[in-house]
Every structure is written in structure tokens, then in C-alpha cells.
Write an enzyme that holds these catalytic residues in place. Structure first.
Site, PDB file in Angstrom:
ATOM      1  N   ASP A   1       0.794  -1.249   0.000  1.00  0.00           N
ATOM      2  CA  ASP A   1       0.000   0.000   0.000  1.00  0.00           C
ATOM      3  C   ASP A   1       0.818   1.286   0.000  1.00  0.00           C
ATOM      4  OD1 ASP A   1      -2.238  -1.577   0.078  1.00  0.00           O
ATOM      5  OD2 ASP A   1      -2.761  -1.149   2.150  1.00  0.00           O
TER       6      ASP A   1
ATOM      7  N   ASP B   1      -7.800  -8.014   9.345  1.00  0.00           N
ATOM      8  CA  ASP B   1      -7.317  -6.773   8.731  1.00  0.00           C
ATOM      9  C   ASP B   1      -7.227  -5.632   9.737  1.00  0.00           C
ATOM     10  OD1 ASP B   1      -7.201  -7.870   6.131  1.00  0.00           O
ATOM     11  OD2 ASP B   1      -9.345  -7.520   5.863  1.00  0.00           O
TER      12      ASP B   1
END
Length: 546
Positions: free
Chosen positions: A259, A485
Site C-alpha cells: 500500500d 485486517d
């Protein structure tokens, strides 16, 4: 094979390598600046025979007059600090002999140099040699810690033997934390599993300063300015361990900083999705320099294969984001001592949920008299890609057209993008309303493509597989199924992990998911911690089914 040095100057060195197939060749030229920093460069050399540059080449402006060849920098790779380098190249043709140029000059300074005419273009790989695709002909490491947790779940034995990524998400993970073995422990186990045969060990490098500037759940331990700690306390120890002789026969695949670089494209000012944290990381350069340092340091280990995270189609697939991301990858791959040659490839969909293949429509499918990508407010919404396979193959081609090698490969994380179960469509919708058509036809059942945390209804995707499609090195499970997550409510911790409302099932959203509900499961633990309810749901909705 080495040629005589191409001059006595100490200011530069040129490494010239050739892949020759008889009558044609690909030349890779690494420009190394050994002198003072420069802000623009011109490389000159002369062929000894009738070689011709047949394409514009890559990562430089190429020109040829007679036997004389000139290459000048592009906008993104013109600055070379002392010790910096740029990797450029071209395709060529010839008849007769294809000897390497005898001399090279950089900004009119003669350079030392080495050449490799590729006398044996297809040697049989020896243990420890790099291969074109590390997954071909090799088994992949099964993490015994994850495998034991999976097997302890009802029905989990069906997938407990699948290979998953090993995450180094903080400095302490290198030596090991309570209940989790460290890097050496994993590598020793990998050697045991290999039993003298080729084996891939998948390692996630994930601890940048100011990590994940657009999501709180995966924030890290290092502050935005702590690049030196990242280098000396994190990357250097990992590189030292990977370089040990005991692990030389493993094929070590590193997934570099999930990311990070995509955030610098989409989540910075003046975009509506900007965050102050991402603006800071773009301004201070520590994402780019950190990734560059990791690529160079790890890529110097002969049996390491670096793959940079490239987001996913629902993030990077729009025109404004696609090429800008590749250009940023080129910048990072040339920063802090790295070169594009340190990059084996890219990975798409890491720890995400985007469908591998949308079977019933493309971005250009016409419904109601209009291509789906042009439908305002629709699922596609001006994106050129609707699934990860199409995006990954296109991203590979774009990377090849910029600064990266033509043999660059792609990985796709399929650990949680199966979307099976009763909600999975079995045919295209018959609706003539384009929004209805998309919602009834799509494999990806999320509320919005921007939803990323513990998604309700998700399922395991394709099992890990080598070379499944053109340009794809492997389908992989980098995100171990069953690991959260992020927490669905705030939880105090000493891991540097915050609470992100996108993990809260009651959250009504933000600009990054167009202010939709989060779609997250409730009762979730901290990121990386075991989440039994999610694991069971992933197995229940697996596609292909278990």
C-alpha cells in the site's frame, strides 16, 4: 564475461549486458555514477559492427547516427547522486558479430565498464541462481504456525497445507515474538521443507516509516521521520539473515511494502481522498527512499526476488492513477542505491478482495446504449479494468514500457477474492439498466471497491499456483486467511496499530469508499491476529469450492 575497462576515469561505470538470440538482441545498460552528483546525463558509445537500435528503447531517449549511439535521461531518472545508478535498455538487430561497445562516456567523461555478451543465454540454473520465474519447478513454504491454527479450526485441515506469506510487520518480528517464530526459525524450517529441492519462501517486508498513511488499522511502529531506524534496525538485519550461506538454495520472494507507493498517488493533496499523513510521506520522501533502500539491499542477495506492491484494479485502474503509479515505481526503483534490475516484478491485490476474473462483463460492455465504464455511479465508474487478472497483465505491459525489464512478472494475491456461495452470480444479468446489470452480474460482492477491512461474504480464491496465465508468475496467498485486517473497535496494544473506522461494521464511510457502509465483519481482533469467524466464512464461501 568481462571486457577491458572502457577508460580510466573514476567518475562512472557502465555495466552492459546482452541477451542475444541470433540476429537480434536486448541490451541492458546500467549507468553508475561514481563521481559528484549530477542532475542530467548523456551516455555515448559506438558499436563495432552493424548493430542497430530497433526500438525507442526504455528509460532513456535513444538516438543513433551510424555506429554512434546516444542516450539521455528522462525526467524521472536524471538525478544521480554519488553511488546512484540508472538502468536503461533497448532492442537491437545485427548480422555477423555482436561485439560489445569498447568505450562509454557519461557527460563526456570516459567510464570504466564490464560487458556480458550472453554466450550461454539459457544455462541450466544452478542452486542459488536466479531464474525467470521463481515459482516454476518449486514448492512453496508452508508456515507451520499458520498451518497449525488453520488445522485447529473445524474443516481447516482442507487448506492447512497451503503456502502463505510470512510477515515481518515490526522490528521485533525479526527475532520472533511470543507465540511466533522469528525469521531465522522460518528459514531453517524452509530449508528442512526444501530437502534439497527448489522451494520458494515468501516474505512480506512491511515496516516503512509512517506506514499505511491512509489507514489506521495497519499503522506501524516507526514515525514518519524514522528512515534511519528502518534501514539499520529493520532492513539491514533482514538482508544479513537472508544472505547467510545456509539459505542460499532457497528462492526468497520478498513482497515490498504493501500500500505504500499507491498511497502517494491517490491519497495526497489536492485530491479529496488526501490525508495529512500521506501528504507528509510524499513531502519527506521516506516512502520512496525506504522502498529504494529495501530493493537495493535485499536485491543484492543473489537468491532474493523483489516484488513491489502495486495496489489493485479498484485503486490504481483509473487513467489518473495507472501510469502515475508505474512512474512512481520507477522513481523508487532508482532511489537509495536501487536500480530497476533489483525488481523481479509486482504484486496486485495483496490482502485485498478484488475478484480475479469478472466473468460476465468488461469495462467496455455496452448496456442501455453506453459502455459500463461511462455509467455515472456504477460499479466500474470510469475504471478501465474490472478484475485483477486484466489489471495485472496491463500493469506489467506498462511497467515494461517505462523503466523495467521486459521479463518483469506479476503476482496476484487470491487468498480472499473467491466470492463463492449462494450470492455468486451464475450468468450475466438480463437487465437493460446498466447499474442494475453491474450489481446483478458482478462476482465481487462488496458494497464498494474501496472497502478493504474484514469483508463480509468473502471467500477463499484460487489456490496458489505457478504460471497460471500469460505474464503472471503465480497466484499466491500472501495474506494468510484467518488473520484480521484490523479491529472492529479500539483495542489498546503495543504494536503501533490504531483503530480504523473502516473496520467498524456501523461506519458509514468516507471519500475513499464514496461514503458507503464499510461492509466489515464485527468482533474482529487487531490486524494480524487470528479471526476464527472470518476464517470460517472464507472457507464457506470459497471459490473454487473446497
Amino acid at each position: 564475461m568481462s571486457a577491458q575497462p572502457a577508460g580510466a576515469a573514476a567518475g562512472c561505470r557502465i555495466d552492459y549486458t546482452v541477451n542475444d538470440w541470433g540476429g537480434g538482441f536486448t541490451a541492458t545498460v546500467k549507468v553508475n555514477n561514481l563521481g559528484d552528483p549530477i542532475t542530467g546525463w548523456t551516455l555515448r558509445f559506438a558499436f563495432g559492427g552493424n548493430q542497430k537500435v530497433t526500438t525507442p528503447g526504455w528509460s532513456a531517449n535513444w538516438a543513433q547516427s551510424g555506429q554512434q549511439v546516444t542516450a539521455t535521461n528522462l525526467a524521472w531518472n536524471g538525478t544521480l547522486g554519488t553511488g546512484g545508478s540508472a538502468e536503461i535498455g533497448f532492442n537491437g538487430t545485427y548480422s555477423g558479430s555482436n561485439s560489445a561497445p569498447a568505450t562509454f562516456s557519461l557527460n563526456n567523461t570516459n567510464c570504466t565498464g564490464t560487458t556480458d555478451p550472453d554466450p550461454d543465454p539459457d544455462p541450466d540454473p544452478e542452486p542459488g541462481d536466479r531464474v525467470d520465474n521463481p515459482y516454476v519447478g518449486a514448492r512453496v513454504y508452508v508456515n507451520p504456525d499458520w498451518s497449525a491454527r488453520a488445522a485447529a479450526e473445524s474443516g481447516g485441515s482442507r487448506i492447512a497445507n497451503q503456502p502463505t506469506g510470512v510477515w515481518m510487520d515490526r522490528i521485533a518480528a525479526i527475532s520472533g515474538t511470543t507465540g511466533a517464530r522469528g525469521l531465522v526459525g522460518h528459514l531453517d524450517e524452509a530449508v528442512r521443507q526444501a530437502a534439497g529441492q527448489p522451494l520458494v519462501f515468501q516474505l512480506v517486508i512491511y515496516n516503512l516509516p509512517g506506514r499505511d498513511c491512509a489507514a489506521l488499522a495497519s499503522n506501524g511502529e516507526l514515525g514518519p521521520t524514522e528512515l534511519n531506524r528502518y534501514k539499520t534496525e529493520y532492513i539491514d538485519p533482514i538482508a544479513s539473515i537472508l544472505g547467510r550461506a545456509a539459505y542460499a538454495n532457497l528462492r526468497i520472494v520478498t513482497v515490498i511494502e504493501i500500500d505504500s507507493l499507491p498511497n502517494l498517488v491517490t491519497n495526497v493533496s489536492p485530491r479529496e481522498t488526501a490525508t495529512p499523513q500521506c501528504d507528509t510521506m510524499k513531502a519527506n520522501g521516506n516512502y520512496v527512499n525506504g522502498v529504494g533502500y529495501a530493493l537495493g539491499k535485499l536485491g543484492a542477495v543473489p537468491n532474493v526476488y523483489n516484488y513491489i506492491d502495486a495496489g489493485h484494479h479498484g485503486w490504481i485502474g483509473w487513467d489518473d492513477n495507472f501510469n502515475a503509479t508505474v512512474q512512481l515505481m520507477c522513481q523508487a526503483a532508482s532511489a537509495s542505491g536501487a536500480s530497476p534490475g533489483n525488481v523481479q516484478g509486482f504484486i496486485a491485490n495483496t490482502a485485498n478482495y478484488s475478484a480475479l476474473k469478472e466473468q460476465f462483463f468488461t469495462a467496455t460492455t455496452v448496456v442501455g446504449g453506453k459502455p459500463l465504464r461511462e455509467v455515472a455511479g456504477g460499479w466500474v465508474d470510469w475504471n478501465r479494468y474490472v478484475d485483477e487478472l486484466g489489471f495485472a497483465q496491463a500493469f506489467r505491459q506498462q511497467a515494461d514500457s517505462q523503466c523495467f525489464d521486459s521479463n518483469i512478472g506479476m503476482l496476484i494475491d487470491t487468498s480472499r477474492n473467491g466470492w463463492g456461495g449462494s450470492a455468486r452470480p451464475t450468468q450475466a444479468s438480463t437487465s437493460t439498466d446498466p447499474v442494475t446489470f453491474m450489481n446483478q452480474s458482478r462476482i465481487d460482492r462488496r458494497i464498494h471497491l474501496g472497502n478493504w477491512c474484514n469483508q463480509s461474504g468473502a471467500g477463499l480464491g484460487e489456490r496458489p499456483k505457478a504460471a497460471p496465465e500469460a505474464g503472471i508468475d503465480a497466484y499466491v496467498w500472501i495474506k494468510p486467511p484467518g488473520e484480521s485486517d484490523g479491529s472492529s473497535s479500539a483495542i489498546d496494544n503495543d504494536e503501533g496499530k490504531g483503530f480504523d473506522r473502516m473496520c467498524d461494521p456501523t461506519y458509514t464511510g468516507n471519500p475513499r469508499n464514496n461514503n458507503n457502509m464499510s461492509g466489515a465483519l464485527g468482533s474482529a481482533p487487531l490486524s494480524g491476529h487470528w479471526f476464527s469467524a472470518q476464517f470460517q466464512e472464507l472457507m464457506r464461501n470459497a471459490y473454487p469450492p473446497l
